[in-house]
Design an enzyme around this catalytic site. Structure first.
Site, PDB file in Angstrom:
ATOM      1  N   ARG A 217       0.865  -1.177   0.000  1.00 52.64           N
ATOM      2  CA  ARG A 217       0.000   0.000   0.000  1.00 52.64           C
ATOM      3  C   ARG A 217       0.904   1.230   0.000  1.00 52.64           C
ATOM      4  O   ARG A 217       1.481   1.570   1.032  1.00 52.64           O
ATOM      5  CB  ARG A 217      -0.894  -0.055   1.249  1.00 52.64           C
ATOM      6  CG  ARG A 217      -1.499   1.253   1.666  1.00 52.64           C
ATOM      7  CD  ARG A 217      -2.538   1.089   2.748  1.00 52.64           C
ATOM      8  NE  ARG A 217      -2.068   0.550   4.029  1.00 52.64           N
ATOM      9  CZ  ARG A 217      -1.303   1.192   4.902  1.00 52.64           C
ATOM     10  NH1 ARG A 217      -0.847   2.391   4.644  1.00 52.64           N
ATOM     11  NH2 ARG A 217      -0.959   0.613   6.051  1.00 52.64           N
TER      12      ARG A 217
ATOM     13  N   HIS B 123      -2.925   4.253   5.235  1.00 44.96           N
ATOM     14  CA  HIS B 123      -4.014   3.280   5.394  1.00 44.96           C
ATOM     15  C   HIS B 123      -5.352   3.827   4.907  1.00 44.96           C
ATOM     16  O   HIS B 123      -6.109   3.148   4.224  1.00 44.96           O
ATOM     17  CB  HIS B 123      -4.130   2.886   6.869  1.00 44.96           C
ATOM     18  CG  HIS B 123      -5.326   2.046   7.181  1.00 44.96           C
ATOM     19  ND1 HIS B 123      -5.416   0.723   6.832  1.00 44.96           N
ATOM     20  CD2 HIS B 123      -6.499   2.355   7.796  1.00 44.96           C
ATOM     21  CE1 HIS B 123      -6.593   0.242   7.224  1.00 44.96           C
ATOM     22  NE2 HIS B 123      -7.263   1.217   7.794  1.00 44.96           N
TER      23      HIS B 123
ATOM     24  N   TYR C  81       5.432   5.016  10.920  1.00 45.54           N
ATOM     25  CA  TYR C  81       5.720   3.578  11.019  1.00 45.54           C
ATOM     26  C   TYR C  81       6.484   2.958   9.859  1.00 45.54           C
ATOM     27  O   TYR C  81       6.719   1.750   9.866  1.00 45.54           O
ATOM     28  CB  TYR C  81       4.437   2.778  11.294  1.00 45.54           C
ATOM     29  CG  TYR C  81       3.299   2.961  10.297  1.00 45.54           C
ATOM     30  CD1 TYR C  81       3.266   2.225   9.121  1.00 45.54           C
ATOM     31  CD2 TYR C  81       2.259   3.847  10.559  1.00 45.54           C
ATOM     32  CE1 TYR C  81       2.211   2.369   8.233  1.00 45.54           C
ATOM     33  CE2 TYR C  81       1.204   3.998   9.671  1.00 45.54           C
ATOM     34  CZ  TYR C  81       1.178   3.257   8.507  1.00 45.54           C
ATOM     35  OH  TYR C  81       0.149   3.396   7.626  1.00 45.54           O
TER      36      TYR C  81
HETATM   37  C1  LIG Z   1     -12.455  -6.137  14.172  1.00 47.22           C
HETATM   38  C2  LIG Z   1     -11.761  -4.899  13.768  1.00 47.22           C
HETATM   39  N1  LIG Z   1     -10.759  -4.407  14.515  1.00 47.22           N
HETATM   40  C3  LIG Z   1     -10.134  -3.278  14.160  1.00 47.22           C
HETATM   41  C4  LIG Z   1     -10.482  -2.595  13.033  1.00 47.22           C
HETATM   42  C5  LIG Z   1      -9.771  -1.296  12.664  1.00 47.22           C
HETATM   43  N2  LIG Z   1      -9.014  -1.496  11.426  1.00 47.22           N
HETATM   44  C6  LIG Z   1      -9.533  -1.181  10.225  1.00 47.22           C
HETATM   45  S1  LIG Z   1      -8.542  -1.670   8.959  1.00 47.22           S
HETATM   46  C7  LIG Z   1      -7.377  -2.273  10.026  1.00 47.22           C
HETATM   47  C8  LIG Z   1      -6.150  -2.903   9.483  1.00 47.22           C
HETATM   48  C9  LIG Z   1      -6.461  -3.996   8.528  1.00 47.22           C
HETATM   49  O1  LIG Z   1      -5.283  -4.541   8.054  1.00 47.22           O
HETATM   50  P1  LIG Z   1      -5.288  -5.671   6.952  1.00 47.22           P
HETATM   51  O2  LIG Z   1      -6.247  -6.737   7.339  1.00 47.22           O
HETATM   52  O3  LIG Z   1      -3.895  -6.067   6.694  1.00 47.22           O
HETATM   53  O4  LIG Z   1      -5.908  -4.955   5.674  1.00 47.22           O
HETATM   54  P2  LIG Z   1      -5.326  -3.694   4.897  1.00 47.22           P
HETATM   55  O5  LIG Z   1      -6.040  -2.500   5.460  1.00 47.22           O
HETATM   56  O6  LIG Z   1      -3.872  -3.654   5.119  1.00 47.22           O
HETATM   57  O7  LIG Z   1      -5.695  -3.926   3.489  1.00 47.22           O
HETATM   58  C10 LIG Z   1      -7.779  -2.100  11.348  1.00 47.22           C
HETATM   59  C11 LIG Z   1      -6.988  -2.476  12.519  1.00 47.22           C
HETATM   60  C12 LIG Z   1     -11.532  -3.131  12.279  1.00 47.22           C
HETATM   61  N3  LIG Z   1     -11.965  -2.534  11.169  1.00 47.22           N
HETATM   62  N4  LIG Z   1     -12.141  -4.266  12.662  1.00 47.22           N
END
Ligand SMILES: Cc1ncc(C[n+]2csc(CCOP(=O)(O)OP(=O)(O)O)c2C)c(N)n1
Ligand SMILES: Cc1ncc(C[n+]2csc(CCOP(=O)(O)OP(=O)(O)O)c2C)c(N)n1
Ligand SMILES: [Mg+2]
Ligand SMILES: [Mg+2]
Lengths: 328, 345, 328, 345
Positions: B249, B253, B262
């Site tokens: 990415r 985020h 980070y």
């Molecule tokens: C159950 C839950 N906990 C925390 C969050 C907050 N949150 C949203 S996206 C994210 C990171 C997701 O990372 P990843 O699964 O690697 O997907 P990416 O965003 O990197 O595509 C977090 C912690 C959430 N949406 N749902």
């Protein structure tokens, strides 16, 4: 008119529903050949086979999640959570997912499903096989919550529940499974969600209850009638959401006094909402404070027999509260 | 010399390849505009698919549109466009306007949902869709339908219990399902090395008795090969696959994030050289399908669509306030409400 | 006397607590170098390093479970759930485990820990970044539930919370993080759990609130005072469990009229319990029905700005209800 | 001819071997009596360790008593006895009597808890202890203590998300922990083949970057070898192990179960021939440590203890009713209750 226990009512109605609707599956831990730990699904596996009576892994989160997925794809699953105490691993799937699917998709993706769970104490189940968990769900818009307590109501409500296009929590008091026997009409009938039932008529006080508390309240009322001439009207909610305020209010207009009884911890229980509604909307009709009798605020029902009795809403305890209300 | 094995992507026509390219660019340009609209105060939030377009386009082309079940990752703008969501829909959702087909302004942007395309409503809690996807797949299988379910998520989501339970069901019932993990190495700020002690997400497949495949998620054709094979296998009843698309990415985020705390700028810049659009342009140019003029043509077409979508969405009203109270439950003659308007009547 | 925002109050107090108590760790998603998505833990990682500021996997169940385990083994963890909406995967660990550990082991195994979670709407967070979830926990014996809404209260309650030997849910309204500024006394102080605070004096009506609703209620009260001469007494609960009935009842004895306001869905919200208690125990003091104003019963706050405003307990809406109560 | 490698169990003295045997028999006889008490209506419930005694005794001997952290499986009667729980304690808990050290009559039987032995309170929801155990292990590691955490569970529990999340933490932080799965092939009625699509629970370790080992859970010495090595490795900082002890439950799931609906009598009978006590008796006899007289001696000693425990427990009162309301919260000067007796005062 057949006489059935609560357990037979559940079992027979599941059988009937599966005959009637091809898209109903029953799923859960031990629901297959074992017929469920309470035998509520006995006979279904033999009749419908493994494609419609699905023994699941020991994993409540995915029992509910898979049911949601099946509901999206044409099924109306009936999932069993073996004990209501074990519904919490699935809490996120129920509250954040099942309850919100319709609303979040503006109606495009409803998830019609039923989650059955035996709840309540009185079976020496201790802290983790006795819990009442309904108040966690009555607070959640998007969920129907039912708690019928007689064979007739179980049959009528289960028949209706499988036809509503949204998630239904169907709580069955496990102490009543074998304890309560009652008549079930032979002719087909359904009971609408949201209709309470007056299980005993009386003019002095109104008592609202469900589950084990309902049956104990009736006992208490009969005793008070005989011994002290107090006539209680007993309303069996049957359906917690929707809540039949019409019936409650009508009775209250007659008696002016109301007591709400449930086994779930009193604080923050469903009785709190009922009391709050009455306090706001029926203020002018009240001749006495709205009273509640709920479970003590300890973390669920203890195991040792005297401690368990202490927790439960048994007739003597209810009678005491009814007397207090009548005398107010 | 061994003969190179025929790959699914070899079957893609020139038009299809150019269509893939078009969708990658469309998704990218829409996405970039969404960031701008956010910075201009015209959208409160956006979560981006930038850098992830190759695997997203690949899976969109590998699915049977409107037939297969699809639970998107929230970054899957490109896939949704392929399946029939329009740029206007995307912009309406971005701004929470009337006409938002995902949720009528109820959910945050990128919470896709489009029933005609079998795009199932996305929610915010990560990983919840994974076991639900096992449910649609089980239903397809029990009904003897040849639908496949595709479910997308990030590598962070694989830490949730939902992931485990969903893959476990898929393995037990040998379901027609493809799990697609877009491993972009970060869950917001948390590096994948703090998320798991294994090298590859795909290494986890073995714990469920299913196939696991790693692919370069920035290479659209390699991703297509893997996705096509996984979906075809699932459709033939050969069971589930966990596909891990390695990607990155290059942006924060979401519009609410600042990624400087980070990770280093060098790391980000290095990955930008592996931008999936750049990589695919090189392939197309090598094959003589793309040149600068053709690129400009695609860009012009895309920008016109983006401009149109923005103009359209900006001029739409918000949903009426009354709409917010509607549709908590479906209508049913078997339900009696004491009073209207609250859950308890 | 320093002026701080709510967010600074959280952050500075975490820093102070970690300095003071060696056995406190902070853990959660992105709490490390990123400093938390709301920056509530900014600076902690640099100061205390990865052994005491732990970036966890994306897995709420185990964030809480690991915190429980650490609490059993000498730590007093402060776990962050990134948004209250995502607390449900950990529901079983909180309700069946953390809340019941002490009771089920007859006191042998208490689990002192804090779970912090930003909650509430007003930040365009839509259905899943705006939820109020407190009523799911106030129903559970064994959990303390706090919801302070000013910098001073946040500091005082967090200092106390880390000293009580049981699980504490510490809810921080995310809309107020930067919005609310206030004085924080320089001298060390603590605020006991279970003490409400009267944030505005008045003789006509009593208003009970917390969170965003509290600040909006104060606004509404000021306006009503100026424009209509209605003087509302505003009680900030701060602590939901224990609930400071003493303070509520004392105010009610003066005003005879009470309104409870919260952002959480009205039905089955904590306001229901408060109303029910008042209705039962303060019946003779009531000059008007106990009124409530809670969030509409839809599944959480919608995203589009006008729909979001419709959901929230903003000053105008509260003023309307206050007027209705005053005029009763 | 290669020399047989020295195994940890080779270091066990004759006394220790006989002590192991004693605990297996004690556990078995207590357990059998519990069934009888249930059938006599003197105990409402019992969940049994019968058939699982080998792995249970093995882990009890491999731990450092009172030093290592232990989250028992609910069948682990034998292990708890080794760690200091007495037969009287077991019987008091069975009947929910005053003096029950686990919970003072609050929990069902076999919900062990004994702080002096670091036996952490067992709850009924399966698998919840697994990630909690990662927490005690993390705390030990961060504090530089050489404690190891041992957590037990059945193979059914591995389907819960808790299992996944706990092992994931253990892998990421290389924790001093040993996960002990007693795979008795059934979760109540559900056969392990409906629980997972892999042959061995231990095969799942690879998904977490940790060691996985399968052992014959009915062979006490083989189990001891595996447990000792796993615990020693953990103590030396070499990371977690997932131990899978293959075993069988020759009795129903609990006193509330009837196993005839889900498995054949032949299957049960076949496994009874592999009873861990029989197998160990054979070994001890071969080594000349046991004969019929000695066996009888052990049995007499055990039966005396069992009888004593039953008599004692039957004659104890129930906890006083007032006790049920106590101890929901600990006392704290920083908490003010408006009224006593309910959570809200
Ligand atoms: C159950 C839950 N906990 C925390 C969050 C907050 N949150 C949203 S996206 C994210 C990171 C997701 O990372 P990843 O699964 O690697 O997907 P990416 O965003 O990197 O595509 C977090 C912690 C959430 N949406 N749902
Ligand atoms: C979360 C949860 N769901 C359901 C149950 C009911 N239950 C008790 S034991 C059991 C089976 C456990 O099987 P396994 O993990 O293999 O252990 P075993 O009893 O075979 O030793 C079930 C389903 C439970 N205790 N907890
Ligand atoms: Mg990621
Ligand atoms: Mg088992």
């Amino acid at each position: 008119m057949a006489i059935k226990t609560n357990l037979q009512a559940v079992r027979d109605t599941l059988m009937e529903i599966m005959e009637r609707y091809d898209n109903v599956v029953v799923m859960g831990e031990d629901v297959g050949p074992r017929g469920g730990v309470f035998q509520a699904t006995r006979g279904l596996y033999d009749r419908f086979g493994p494609d419609r009576v699905i023994d699941t892994p020991l994993a409540e989160l995915s029992i509910v999640a898979v049911a949601i997925g099946m509901a999206l794809n044409g099924y109306h699953p009936i999932a069993e959570i073996q004990f209501a105490d074990f519904i919490f691993p699935a809490f996120n799937q129920i509250v954040n997912e099942a309850a919100r699917y319709r609303y979040r998709s503006n109606g495009a993706w409803p998830v019609p499903l039923i989650i059955r769970a035996p709840y309540g104490g009185g079976v020496s189940g201790g802290l983790y096989h006795s819990q009442s968990v309904e108040a966690f769900f009555t607070h959640v818009p998007g969920l129907y919550v039912l708690a019928p307590s007689t064979p007739k109501d179980i049959v009528g409500l289960l028949r209706a529940a499988v036809q509503v296009p949204d998630p239904v929590l169907f709580f069955e008091h496990k102490r009543l499974y074998g304890l309560v026997k009652g008549e079930v009409p032979d002719d087909y009938y359904e009971i609408r969600l949201g209709e309470a039932d007056i299980k005993r008529r009386g003019d002095d006080i109104t008592v609202v209850a469900y589950g084990l508390a309902l049956h104990e309240a009736i006992k208490a009322a009969d005793k008070l009638s005989e011994q002290e001439g107090i006539e209680a009207e007993i309303i069996d909610l049957r359906s917690l959401v929707p809540l039949d305020l019409d019936t409650i209010y009508e009775s209250l207009r007659k008696t002016g006094k109301i007591l709400i009884v449930h086994e779930d911890n009193q604080t923050g229980g469903w009785g709190a909402e009922i009391a709050a509604r009455i306090a706001e909307e029926m203020f002018d009709w009240l001749d006495a404070p709205v009273m509640r009798l709920g479970g003590p605020d300890v973390p669920a029902v203890p195991y040792a027999p005297p401690l368990e009795r202490w927790f439960l809403p048994l007739a003597d305890k209810i009678a005491g509260k009814m007397r207090e209300l009548a005398e107010y | 010399m061994t003969k190179r094995q025929k790959r699914p992507s070899d079957e893609l026509s020139d038009e299809q390849l150019l269509e893939m390219y078009y969708y990658m660019v469309l998704s990218r340009k829409l996405d970039e505009r969404m960031w701008i609209l956010n910075r201009q105060g015209k959208a409160s939030f956006h979560i981006s698919g930038i850098g992830h377009e190759a695997i997203q386009v690949a899976q969109g082309f590998a699915m049977r549109k409107g037939h297969d079940w699809y639970f998107p990752h929230y970054r899957d703008i490109a896939t949704c466009l392929i399946l029939g969501v329009t740029p206007r829909h995307m912009m309406l959702a971005l701004m929470g306007k009337e006409g938002d087909i995902f949720s009528r302004g109820r959910q945050m942007p990128e919470h896709f949902s489009y029933k005609p395309a079998k795009i199932v409503s996305v929610s915010s809690p990560v990983a919840t869709a994974i076991p639900q996807a096992a449910g649609t797949a089980l239903a397809s299988k029990l009904q003897g339908k040849d639908e496949v379910t595709i479910v997308g998520f990030g590598e962070g989501a694989t830490s949730e219990g939902d992931f485990h339970e969903g893959l476990n069901w898929a393995g037990i019932h040998k379901l027609p399902i493809v799990f697609v993990c877009q491993n972009n190495q970060y869950a917001i700020s948390v590096h994948v090395s703090k998320q798991m002690a294994v090298e590859n997400v795909a290494d986890r497949a073995v714990a469920y008795g299913i196939r696991g495949v790693v692919v370069d998620g920035n290479d659209v054709l390699a991703s297509y090969d893997v996705m096509k094979e996984a979906i075809d296998r699932a459709r033939r009843g050969e069971g589930p696959t966990l596909v891990e698309a390695k990607t990155y990415r290059p942006v924060p985020h979401s519009t609410a994030d600042d990624d400087r705390s980070y990770r280093s700028r060098e790391e980000v810049e290095a990955w930008k050289k592996r931008d999936p659009i750049l990589l695919f342009e090189k392939v197309l140019m090598e094959r003589g399908l793309l040149d600068e003029a053709k690129k400009q043509e695609v860009l012009d077409r895309v920008m016109a669509e983006v401009d149109d979508a923005v103009d359209y969405a900006l001029n739409q009203p918000y949903p009426p306030i009354e709409s917010a109270a509607e549709g908590v439950f479906g209508d049913s003659p078997l339900v009696k409400w004491s009073k209207k308007g609250t859950i308890n009547g």
